[in-house]
Design a protein around this motif. Sequence first.
Motif, PDB file in Angstrom:
ATOM      1  N   GLY A 107     -16.071 -10.629   5.737  1.00 48.80           N
ATOM      2  CA  GLY A 107     -14.696 -10.255   5.425  1.00 48.80           C
ATOM      3  C   GLY A 107     -14.676  -9.268   4.267  1.00 48.80           C
ATOM      4  O   GLY A 107     -15.156  -9.579   3.176  1.00 48.80           O
ATOM      5  N   ASP A 109     -12.476  -5.868   2.143  1.00 44.97           N
ATOM      6  CA  ASP A 109     -11.158  -5.433   1.713  1.00 44.97           C
ATOM      7  C   ASP A 109     -10.474  -4.553   2.760  1.00 44.97           C
ATOM      8  O   ASP A 109      -9.287  -4.306   2.679  1.00 44.97           O
ATOM      9  CB  ASP A 109     -11.307  -4.670   0.389  1.00 44.97           C
ATOM     10  CG  ASP A 109      -9.999  -4.582  -0.366  1.00 44.97           C
ATOM     11  OD1 ASP A 109      -9.292  -5.598  -0.432  1.00 44.97           O
ATOM     12  OD2 ASP A 109      -9.675  -3.493  -0.871  1.00 44.97           O
ATOM     13  N   THR A 127      -9.503  -4.308  12.508  1.00 46.94           N
ATOM     14  CA  THR A 127      -8.443  -3.791  11.636  1.00 46.94           C
ATOM     15  C   THR A 127      -7.062  -3.986  12.253  1.00 46.94           C
ATOM     16  O   THR A 127      -6.116  -3.308  11.871  1.00 46.94           O
ATOM     17  CB  THR A 127      -8.682  -2.295  11.324  1.00 46.94           C
ATOM     18  OG1 THR A 127      -8.749  -1.566  12.556  1.00 46.94           O
ATOM     19  CG2 THR A 127      -9.975  -2.101  10.550  1.00 46.94           C
ATOM     20  N   PHE A 129      -5.202  -6.673  12.065  1.00 51.01           N
ATOM     21  CA  PHE A 129      -4.367  -7.604  11.326  1.00 51.01           C
ATOM     22  C   PHE A 129      -3.280  -6.858  10.561  1.00 51.01           C
ATOM     23  O   PHE A 129      -3.413  -5.678  10.252  1.00 51.01           O
ATOM     24  CB  PHE A 129      -5.217  -8.400  10.330  1.00 51.01           C
ATOM     25  CG  PHE A 129      -6.487  -8.938  10.915  1.00 51.01           C
ATOM     26  CD1 PHE A 129      -6.453  -9.840  11.966  1.00 51.01           C
ATOM     27  CD2 PHE A 129      -7.711  -8.542  10.419  1.00 51.01           C
ATOM     28  CE1 PHE A 129      -7.626 -10.333  12.511  1.00 51.01           C
ATOM     29  CE2 PHE A 129      -8.886  -9.030  10.956  1.00 51.01           C
ATOM     30  CZ  PHE A 129      -8.836  -9.926  12.010  1.00 51.01           C
ATOM     31  N   SER A 131      -2.693  -7.303   7.545  1.00 50.66           N
ATOM     32  CA  SER A 131      -3.426  -6.920   6.340  1.00 50.66           C
ATOM     33  C   SER A 131      -4.888  -6.764   6.706  1.00 50.66           C
ATOM     34  O   SER A 131      -5.443  -7.574   7.430  1.00 50.66           O
ATOM     35  CB  SER A 131      -3.293  -7.980   5.253  1.00 50.66           C
ATOM     36  OG  SER A 131      -4.207  -7.728   4.213  1.00 50.66           O
ATOM     37  N   LYS A 132      -5.525  -5.725   6.219  1.00 54.10           N
ATOM     38  CA  LYS A 132      -6.935  -5.501   6.514  1.00 54.10           C
ATOM     39  C   LYS A 132      -7.844  -6.282   5.572  1.00 54.10           C
ATOM     40  O   LYS A 132      -9.049  -6.345   5.776  1.00 54.10           O
ATOM     41  CB  LYS A 132      -7.253  -4.013   6.435  1.00 54.10           C
ATOM     42  CG  LYS A 132      -6.547  -3.211   7.515  1.00 54.10           C
ATOM     43  CD  LYS A 132      -6.875  -1.741   7.411  1.00 54.10           C
ATOM     44  CE  LYS A 132      -6.152  -0.959   8.488  1.00 54.10           C
ATOM     45  NZ  LYS A 132      -6.405   0.477   8.385  1.00 54.10           N
ATOM     46  N   SER A 133      -7.292  -6.882   4.532  1.00 53.74           N
ATOM     47  CA  SER A 133      -8.105  -7.588   3.549  1.00 53.74           C
ATOM     48  C   SER A 133      -8.401  -9.011   4.016  1.00 53.74           C
ATOM     49  O   SER A 133      -7.518  -9.860   4.043  1.00 53.74           O
ATOM     50  CB  SER A 133      -7.398  -7.605   2.194  1.00 53.74           C
ATOM     51  OG  SER A 133      -8.215  -8.195   1.222  1.00 53.74           O
ATOM     52  N   VAL A 134      -9.656  -9.263   4.398  1.00 57.40           N
ATOM     53  CA  VAL A 134     -10.072 -10.578   4.875  1.00 57.40           C
ATOM     54  C   VAL A 134     -10.630 -11.362   3.696  1.00 57.40           C
ATOM     55  O   VAL A 134     -11.588 -10.947   3.053  1.00 57.40           O
ATOM     56  CB  VAL A 134     -11.127 -10.460   5.990  1.00 57.40           C
ATOM     57  CG1 VAL A 134     -11.616 -11.836   6.419  1.00 57.40           C
ATOM     58  CG2 VAL A 134     -10.546  -9.696   7.183  1.00 57.40           C
ATOM     59  N   ARG A 135     -10.011 -12.522   3.408  1.00 57.03           N
ATOM     60  CA  ARG A 135     -10.345 -13.305   2.216  1.00 57.03           C
ATOM     61  C   ARG A 135     -11.088 -14.605   2.498  1.00 57.03           C
ATOM     62  O   ARG A 135     -11.743 -15.147   1.619  1.00 57.03           O
ATOM     63  CB  ARG A 135      -9.057 -13.649   1.455  1.00 57.03           C
ATOM     64  CG  ARG A 135      -8.271 -12.456   0.986  1.00 57.03           C
ATOM     65  CD  ARG A 135      -8.923 -11.837  -0.194  1.00 57.03           C
ATOM     66  NE  ARG A 135      -8.232 -10.623  -0.621  1.00 57.03           N
ATOM     67  CZ  ARG A 135      -8.692  -9.826  -1.562  1.00 57.03           C
ATOM     68  NH1 ARG A 135      -9.821 -10.099  -2.175  1.00 57.03           N
ATOM     69  NH2 ARG A 135      -8.036  -8.746  -1.891  1.00 57.03           N
ATOM     70  N   THR A 149      -6.296 -13.760   5.759  1.00 57.99           N
ATOM     71  CA  THR A 149      -6.045 -12.430   5.198  1.00 57.99           C
ATOM     72  C   THR A 149      -4.937 -12.514   4.150  1.00 57.99           C
ATOM     73  O   THR A 149      -4.382 -13.581   3.896  1.00 57.99           O
ATOM     74  CB  THR A 149      -5.622 -11.430   6.300  1.00 57.99           C
ATOM     75  OG1 THR A 149      -4.258 -11.683   6.678  1.00 57.99           O
ATOM     76  CG2 THR A 149      -6.523 -11.540   7.524  1.00 57.99           C
ATOM     77  N   ASP A 150      -4.583 -11.374   3.589  1.00 60.08           N
ATOM     78  CA  ASP A 150      -3.466 -11.315   2.650  1.00 60.08           C
ATOM     79  C   ASP A 150      -2.119 -11.429   3.355  1.00 60.08           C
ATOM     80  O   ASP A 150      -1.082 -11.510   2.702  1.00 60.08           O
ATOM     81  CB  ASP A 150      -3.510  -9.999   1.864  1.00 60.08           C
ATOM     82  CG  ASP A 150      -4.494 -10.057   0.711  1.00 60.08           C
ATOM     83  OD1 ASP A 150      -5.017 -11.150   0.428  1.00 60.08           O
ATOM     84  OD2 ASP A 150      -4.750  -9.011   0.095  1.00 60.08           O
ATOM     85  N   LYS A 174      -0.736 -15.230   1.754  1.00 62.95           N
ATOM     86  CA  LYS A 174      -1.997 -14.826   1.125  1.00 62.95           C
ATOM     87  C   LYS A 174      -2.993 -15.982   1.162  1.00 62.95           C
ATOM     88  O   LYS A 174      -3.004 -16.856   0.308  1.00 62.95           O
ATOM     89  CB  LYS A 174      -1.755 -14.348  -0.301  1.00 62.95           C
ATOM     90  CG  LYS A 174      -0.976 -13.040  -0.341  1.00 62.95           C
ATOM     91  CD  LYS A 174      -0.862 -12.496  -1.750  1.00 62.95           C
ATOM     92  CE  LYS A 174      -0.122 -11.165  -1.733  1.00 62.95           C
ATOM     93  NZ  LYS A 174       0.018 -10.595  -3.083  1.00 62.95           N
TER      94      LYS A 174
END
Length: 199
Positions: A107, A109, A127, A129, A131-135, A149-150, A174
């Motif tokens: 995952g 940013d 990509t 989602f 949000s592209k930021s996978v946490r 994700t965010d 988030k």
Amino acid sequence: SVEHGLQFVFVGAIYQDPNGYLWAGGYGGLTRFDGRIFTHYGAQRNLVNHDVQAIDGNENGDIWIATLGGLGHLKDGVMHNYHVEDGLLSDEVNTVFAAKNGTVWIGTDKGLNVIREGILSAPEFSTDFDSKSVRALHEDRHENLLIGTDKGLAVLSLNDAHNISFPRELCEDKVTAICQDDQGLIWVGTERGLCRVRM
């Protein structure tokens, strides 16, 4: 603690490997504890970046390290590093998950990467989602990959890579952590609390 040999104070990631060694990562690198001695992995051992975000591994003893400067892979005592020029969507790697089938999910940013049979790539949906930021990443007992994700949670069937869904019942978008309990319930940590998701 630092007094006992740990070379950094802030610890943000912990993993225990199949041999029982405890791995800890944070702002300062990566360390392995064998029950008596800390062995530090930093720039001198080719660790990709000193800011470790997550650690995972597999039954073969491979260790995967998510950092804010790329992905590290420790295999047989040798560190291999992955960067954008190798195919990562971003060098800011937030999380890593080594699946039971040998696939490694990363995952970043800017989306989701995968390593299958040693080849790093970005899935077609990586990509898609909001949000592209996978946490956060977690595999549930039904072989689904839960992707935090965010902007919420995505669920990918590991048996059908084209089957992806987006549950919408979170208390906060988030996502920071995902876990499944012994009863099969999915728990999602967020910046505003803990949510239980019905799958």
